[in-house]
Design an enzyme around this catalytic site. Structure first.
Site, short mmCIF file in Angstrom:
data_model
loop_
_atom_site.label_atom_id
_atom_site.label_comp_id
_atom_site.label_asym_id
_atom_site.label_seq_id
_atom_site.Cartn_x
_atom_site.Cartn_y
_atom_site.Cartn_z
N GLY A 212 15.05 -13.03 20.91
CA GLY A 212 16.41 -12.93 21.54
C GLY A 212 16.89 -11.37 22.19
N GLU A 237 17.49 -13.93 13.98
CA GLU A 237 18.58 -14.87 14.26
C GLU A 237 18.23 -15.63 15.61
OE1 GLU A 237 18.74 -11.51 16.66
OE2 GLU A 237 18.77 -11.54 14.40
N ASP A 238 17.49 -15.09 16.49
CA ASP A 238 17.11 -15.75 17.84
C ASP A 238 16.59 -17.01 17.64
OD1 ASP A 238 15.06 -14.60 16.92
OD2 ASP A 238 14.53 -13.34 18.47
N HIS A 239 15.35 -17.28 16.63
CA HIS A 239 15.15 -18.37 16.32
C HIS A 239 15.80 -19.47 15.86
CE1 HIS A 239 11.51 -21.14 15.00
NE2 HIS A 239 12.50 -21.37 13.95
#
Length: 404
Positions: A212, A237-239
């Site tokens: 991200g 959080e990006d995953h």
């Protein structure tokens, strides 16, 4: 007749190692082919520029380094007709405030705002830092961009161009701008070889390999998954954002140009801490990587395959290892040139030294990820649970700080 169980077991293991070796070369081939086909390809205009959709760019900031002002200035000079810049810091003591205000004054025609203060929705400081600008964003298309990212004038247009109707998230593959010093070379080689290989091959076969650092998403899609606040319980959080977007039937695609990291900090030790943290997060989210990731490294895989080839085919293990290692180096060199879109930005000697350092230190970094029982991120200790959910230990006396 007595069955030699040891010989049978060794044969099975050797065959499995050889199969894994061929799979690794399949991954090399996919990444190179996909990189040639996808990266830096010429984009044909779909709609006139003046009709392009608006974009809200969220920039969570914390602290200042020597490249911050020049990096942020590239966001004020985008060749894009309609966008807003939303900067956020955790408190009014952050020195980044002065940098942002000076740029806002220098570019009065750019719609830019500064948000001060966190909104605590979980242990992830970066998410807490972005909630206020996310809620204030006026456009449905949201770019989340880390502090140290540098854009070219066409970056925003290139990302929006990839946002087709069936696409919910556009990612920029992480890479590095060219900077001075061997630490910078080392980081650039890592992102242009190992990281690029994993990212390109995963996206070629539609596997979630989200990072991200620089991404463009549809806000309406993320809101259906609970909004940005829903992902404050994760460090990666990006995953999980990519996973939630995929679950709604939208595609996650790579932009045609990589994200240029341009932080002023080129320390090798700090970069190793970063790699260790990423390894811990990957293993907590995907436990199978505990076993698969080490054997996918060139040195470990080369040693195992050299034994297997000697056991099955009576091939000289030293000759096999040297041939394997040379081919791995050449394929990484080719891939780096593809990601760089041109010749090496430094000497071939520096490339060789940085590449060797990365290859031989990688098993050590993975081992450090196993030995640590917590993740340190911006002066904060976190406990990671299986599945990627994060907790801040009660005994931790440090304050949670914004992460970007």
């Amino acid at each position: 007749m007595t069955v030699d169980h040891f010989a049978i077991g060794a044969t099975v293991i050797a065959i499995a190692v050889i199969i894994g070796w061929f799979i690794s070369w399949f991954i090399h081939t996919i990444s190179i082919c996909f990189g040639v086909r996808h990266l830096y390809k010429k984009l044909e205009p779909v709609i006139p520029k003046e009709e392009l959709p608006g974009v809200s760019i969220i920039k969570p900031l914390t602290g200042v380094d020597i490249n911050l002002k020049s990096n942020l200035e590239t966001f004020f000079t985008q060749d894009y007709p309609k966008y807003e810049l939303l900067f956020s810091v955790q408190d009014d003591n952050d020195p980044a405030i002065l940098v942002v205000k000076s740029l806002i004054d220098s570019y009065p025609k750019v719609d830019a705002k500064l948000f001060i203060g966190l909104k605590n929705v979980g242990p992830n400081g970066k998410i807490n830092n972005m909630i206020c600008p996310y809620e204030a964003a006026i456009y449905n298309n949201i770019v989340i961009s880390d502090t140290g990212i540098k854009m070219t004038p066409n970056t925003l247009y290139e990302m929006v161009h990839c946002l087709k109707p069936d696409v919910g998230l556009v990612l920029q593959m992480p890479y590095c701008a060219t900077r001075k010093g061997f630490g910078a070379v080392y980081q650039q080689v890592y992102f242009g070889t190992m990281q690029a290989r994993n990212c390109l091959s995963a996206n070629a076969v539609n596997i979630n390999c989200s990072t991200g650092m620089s991404s463009l998403l549809r806000r309406e899609v993320l809101d259906k998954a609970g909004g940005l606040a829903e992902f404050g319980k994760y460090l990666a959080e990006d995953h999980f954002m990519a996973q939630a977007i995929r679950a709604q039937g939208f595609k996650v695609v790579l932009a045609t140009t990589p994200a240029l990291q341009n932080s002023g900090n080129c320390s090798i030790s700090e970069f190793h801490n970063r790699l260790t943290r990423w390894a811990q997060l990957r293993m907590s989210m995907l436990p199978t990587l505990i076993f698969l990731e080490p054997v996918g490294e060139s040195v470990v895989l080369g040693v195992l395959t050299s034994w297997a080839a000697n056991f099955l085919l009576d091939v000289s293990p030293l000759a096999f290892f040297l041939g394997h290692f040379l081919l791995w180096f050449l394929s990484d060199y080719i891939l780096f040139r593809i990601v760089e879109n041109g010749p090496l930005p430094f000497s071939k000697f520096e490339f060789v030294v940085a590449w060797l350092l990365r290859e031989f230190l990688s098993p050590y970094i993975l081992l450090m990820g196993h030995l640590k029982d917590h993740v340190v991120w911006r002066n904060q200790k976190y406990k990671i649970q299986w599945g990627g959910i994060v907790q801040v230990p009660v005994s931790n006396s440090l304050d949670v700080v914004a992460v970007s």
